[in-house]
Structure formats: C-alpha cells, structure tokens
Design a protein around this motif. Structure first.
Motif, PDB file in Angstrom:
ATOM      1  N   ALA A 135       3.701  15.579  72.181  1.00  0.00           N
ATOM      2  CA  ALA A 135       3.654  16.267  71.210  1.00  0.00           C
ATOM      3  C   ALA A 135       4.043  15.694  69.966  1.00  0.00           C
ATOM      4  O   ALA A 135       5.152  15.062  69.871  1.00  0.00           O
ATOM      5  CB  ALA A 135       4.275  17.648  71.444  1.00  0.00           C
ATOM      6  N   ASP A 161      -1.524  17.501  70.457  1.00  0.00           N
ATOM      7  CA  ASP A 161      -1.187  16.829  71.618  1.00  0.00           C
ATOM      8  C   ASP A 161      -2.112  15.534  71.585  1.00  0.00           C
ATOM      9  O   ASP A 161      -3.176  15.775  71.294  1.00  0.00           O
ATOM     10  CB  ASP A 161      -1.646  18.069  72.646  1.00  0.00           C
ATOM     11  N   ASN A 167       0.931  17.180  80.115  1.00  0.00           N
ATOM     12  CA  ASN A 167       2.076  17.930  79.911  1.00  0.00           C
ATOM     13  C   ASN A 167       2.664  18.415  81.181  1.00  0.00           C
ATOM     14  O   ASN A 167       2.988  19.740  81.419  1.00  0.00           O
ATOM     15  CB  ASN A 167       1.600  19.275  78.977  1.00  0.00           C
ATOM     16  N   HIS A 198      -1.484  21.378  70.274  1.00  0.00           N
ATOM     17  CA  HIS A 198      -0.570  21.223  71.455  1.00  0.00           C
ATOM     18  C   HIS A 198      -0.667  22.934  72.053  1.00  0.00           C
ATOM     19  O   HIS A 198      -0.420  23.591  71.175  1.00  0.00           O
ATOM     20  CB  HIS A 198       0.875  20.714  71.040  1.00  0.00           C
TER      21      HIS A 198
ATOM     22  N   HIS B  32      -5.829  22.820  73.565  1.00  0.00           N
ATOM     23  CA  HIS B  32      -6.060  21.683  74.513  1.00  0.00           C
ATOM     24  C   HIS B  32      -6.797  21.857  75.802  1.00  0.00           C
ATOM     25  O   HIS B  32      -7.019  20.891  76.604  1.00  0.00           O
ATOM     26  CB  HIS B  32      -4.804  21.375  74.665  1.00  0.00           C
TER      27      HIS B  32
END
Lengths: 231, 231
Positions: A135, A161, A167, A198, B32
């Motif tokens: 991030a 992101d 992640n 993000h 995302h």
C-alpha cells in the motif's frame, strides 16, 4: 472534490480577470523566474508509518502511476519496500525532495521545493504505508498552476494498492515494524495486477488468524493531509 | 470548502440549467477486488432520482442492486425523457478499469445519476444521486461511495441469487471467493438506502461464515472516480 473545487475556482478567477482587463492601470504581467512551494505532509493513520516521502515537480507528460495500469518496477520498489529512489531516478532532471526519515503517524514533515522551470507545474508525492504488503499513498500530478502566491491548497489522499503483491498479511512479508519482514520482491502475485485503491488491511483482530497485523494497523481514507502553499 | 463548492455549483447551475450540454464522462472502478455490473448513467430533470439515501429502494433499484438488472430503471428514465447511457463499458467493469463515453443532454436534463451493482455483494451498489451537472466549460472530478440498497440481508453467501428478493450473491467474477458458508447474518436492520458498511469476508474457501475473501473483497470508500468534461 478538491479538483472539482479547483476547476470551479479556476472558472471564477478567469472571469474575474476578464472583468479587470478593462482597467486603465493594467500592470504588465511579469514572467516569474522561479516558483517555490511550502509543502506540509501529515500522516493521518493510527499506526502506518509512511516511508520517507518523495516529491517531484514535473510537467503533464509523466505519471508515477495510473489507476488501471500495471505498476512500474520503480513504483513496486516503493510500494513494497518504501524505497522511492528509483521513482525519483525516472525524472532525473526534475526538481525534487526526498525526505530522510520515516513519517510517523500523527507527525508532519514540512519542506520547501523551488523550481525555475515554469513547465514544472505539477506535483507528485509518494510514500509507502509500511505495515502493509504494497500500500502507498500520495498525490499524482496535481496541477499547481492555478495557485497564486500566498494561496494554500489542502489535499487529502487515498491509499492505493500497487497490485504487485498479494495482501497476504503473512508474517515475513511486511517490511514495517509490525512485522519486520521482506520489502521489495520482483515476483508479482496479486489478485488484481494493476494499481487500484487499497482495500485496507484485515488483521488478526478482525478475523484473519494468519495475519501478522493487529487492529492497530488498520486504516481508512484519507491517509495523508497535504498542505501546499505557493510562496 | 464544501459549502463554497455547493454555492458555486448552484450559482453556476442557475445560469443555464435548462441548456443542452455536450459531456464526456469517465468512470473508474477504484476497487481492488470488486467488479461493477453494467453501468447506468443518466442525465435527467433535477427533481428526479434513481435512489435517495434514507429512503426505501424502488423495486427497479432493488433489481439493479441485487442482480445488476438495470432494465426497469431504464424504463423509468425513458418515461421522463432522460438521456441514458446504458452499459457504456459493454459488460462488467474490472477493478481499476476506466470507461470513457460521450453523453449529450437535452434541455432540462440538468442532473446526473450513476448506478451499478458492486459484485460480489448482496445488494451493494456504487451511486451518484441526481447531482447538478456543471455548466461552465471545464473538467470536474468527483468520487463516489458504495451504498446498500437495504433490500437484502448481507449474508455473503455466493449461491447465484440475483433476482429481486432472492437471498445470496449472484457471482464472484474474480473467482477468489469460497463456497459452503453459513452466512454472516440473518438480519438487515436498516431497510433504507444507506452507505454500505463494507463486506466482512473470511479466509475459509470451503466453509466459514462468508463466501467472500476478506483480503480481496473488502473496500474502502470511495469506490469510483467520475470525471465530467463539460465542453
């Protein structure tokens, strides 16, 4: 909203200028020889230290990132490991500022940046939220040309992101103090492979038992407050 | 700042709200891990709404929010001679994707609305509710949030349920979700349109309480960027 405000303001200002143009005592417009900006970055998160932020002034021909496009390796290095030097190296002749220290939550970093190239009328600024996989936050080519001397503009930034690392929140994958794990790794394994906003971190406290993060590393938008004053 | 913006927008709108306009519109899915179902974008009279926060969803809005079906809303818009851009992206919009298209607005169609279902959710949608379209030439940027139609329990079970009133989530286009979830909740205590509280998700692909993936399907607002170029 900031940009829309600015556009509206730009419209109003230009109307004002038109209205004034009939004045008899018009001053000659002097082409300025340099332009300086005072910039203050405040980290608004609870516990997401920002990697040493980097800023650059540039014209409208370059972007450090674009939503929907794959990250450059330079962006990936910054977003995964907090090292912005390759991003700065993409614009070797541009006016820049590279902070030397991490910007801790609740703290501000203030600097002055000055250019004598009037085409450098846009500002980009980045830093990594270091207690994440990939991030980052910042601003992307903000137009400064409409800012008159003495005027201040405040921008609140989103978290992005990079789309280069899943992640996972797994131990060993996050470089910040919450984990002390790996930073940049050239492998790309994200579920979405382009730059987006993000989704936030989940954390072990919020049900992801494999997460090395706690509730303290959760964040929401906006993540940074950036105050820009034309000097 | 917001008050000023509103005042400027209102005064600008009052200059020539009744004029036809030539617009270029860009919409970006900022998330995302979520898709948007086919977008519905419309210019219509100021007193018309596809949805209003704090109000119950119409049956046609419910069909859009639960299953992505915009046909009923389009019928509503045609009945008031609105200008409609139906599915400008030609299908689902992926995370990070931007679509750009032109919209010619007829006299009196002074306000803009945007809706699309956020997939995978039970009844989440990205929305813009009847915003006055700027009348001064320029480029204007707005950020849109995700709303909950208040018509379906957010059980987070992916079972193909997309028809109005059918429980569950129609699909996960990204393929990151799971199966066999027991359901996050059986209650929906707010039956009015409200800001979506986000999804929970879990990390159990074959059980758990949610078929959504907590590391993939969550989001932080805003979920979309809207740029309007007024010519």
């Amino acid at each position: 909203m900031n940009q829309s405000f600015k556009s509206l303001l730009g419209g109003v200002l230009s109307l004002t200028l038109v209205a004034c143009s009939n004045d008899d005592d018009d001053e000659m417009m002097m082409e300025p020889e340099s332009q300086a900006y005072r910039i203050k970055i405040t980290n608004l998160t609870h516990f997401q230290p920002l990697s040493p932020p980097a800023a650059v002034l540039h014209d409208d021909s370059s972007h450090w990132w674009m939503i929907g496009s794959a990250a450059s390796e330079a962006l990936e290095k910054m977003a995964e490991g907090g090292d912005a030097s390759d991003l700065l190296a993409l614009l070797p002749d541009n006016t820049r500022h590279a902070a030397s220290d991490v910007l801790l939550p609740g703290m501000s970093h203030e600097f002055t940046i000055e250019t004598d190239d009037m085409d450098e009328n846009r500002l980009s600024l980045v830093g990594m939220l270091v207690n994440t996989n990939d991030a980052f936050s910042g601003i992307n080519g903000l137009e400064l040309g409409g800012l008159q001397s003495g005027q201040t503009e405040v921008v609140y930034t989103h978290a992005y992101d990079a789309g280069t690392e899943m992640n996972s929140e797994a131990a060993g994958t996050i470089p910040g103090p919450a984990d002390g794990g790996e930073g940049f790794n050239a492998a790309r394994d994200d579920v979405t492979s382009v730059v987006t906003m993000h989704p936030g971190v989940v954390s072990a406290d919020d049900g992801l038992t494999t997460s090395t993060l706690s509730a303290g590393e959760k964040f929401d938008n906006p993540t940074l407050r950036i105050e820009i004053t034309a000097l | 700042m917001k008050k000023t913006l509103l005042a400027l927008a209102i005064s600008a709108a009052s200059i020539s709200a009744a004029s036809a306009q030539d617009l270029t519109i860009s919409i970006t899915n900022l998330t995302h891990g979520s898709h948007f179902t086919p977008l519905l974008v419309s210019a219509h009279p100021a007193d018309s709404h596809l949805f209003e926060v704090g109000m119950a969803a119409s049956a046609n809005l419910q069909a859009m929010a639960e299953g992505g079906d915009t046909s009923g809303l389009i019928t509503d818009l045609n009945a008031i001679s609105a200008d409609v851009s139906d599915n400008p992206a030609g299908g689902l919009m992926m995370p990070g994707q931007t679509v750009t298209f032109d919209l010619m607005t007829a006299m009196d169609n002074s306000n803009l609305s945007v809706v699309a279902m956020v997939l995978p959710t039970n009844d989440g949608f990205v929305g813009l509710d009847s915003m006055a379209i700027p009348t001064m030439a320029g480029t204007y940027t707005y950020y849109l949030n995700a709303y909950d139609a208040g018509t379906e329990v957010n059980d987070e079970i992916i079972n193909g349920g997309g028809a109005p009133g059918a429980a569950g989530i129609p699909a996960d286009p990204l393929g990151s979700g799971g199966t066999g979830a027991t359901g996050v909740t059986e209650n929906e205590s707010n039956d009015k349109i409200h800001v979506h509280r986000g999804v929970v998700g879990d990390s159990d692909a074959s059980g758990g309480f949610s078929d959504l993936a907590s590391r993939v399907h969550r989001w932080l607002n805003p979920v979309a960027k809207l740029v309007i170029e007024v010519k």
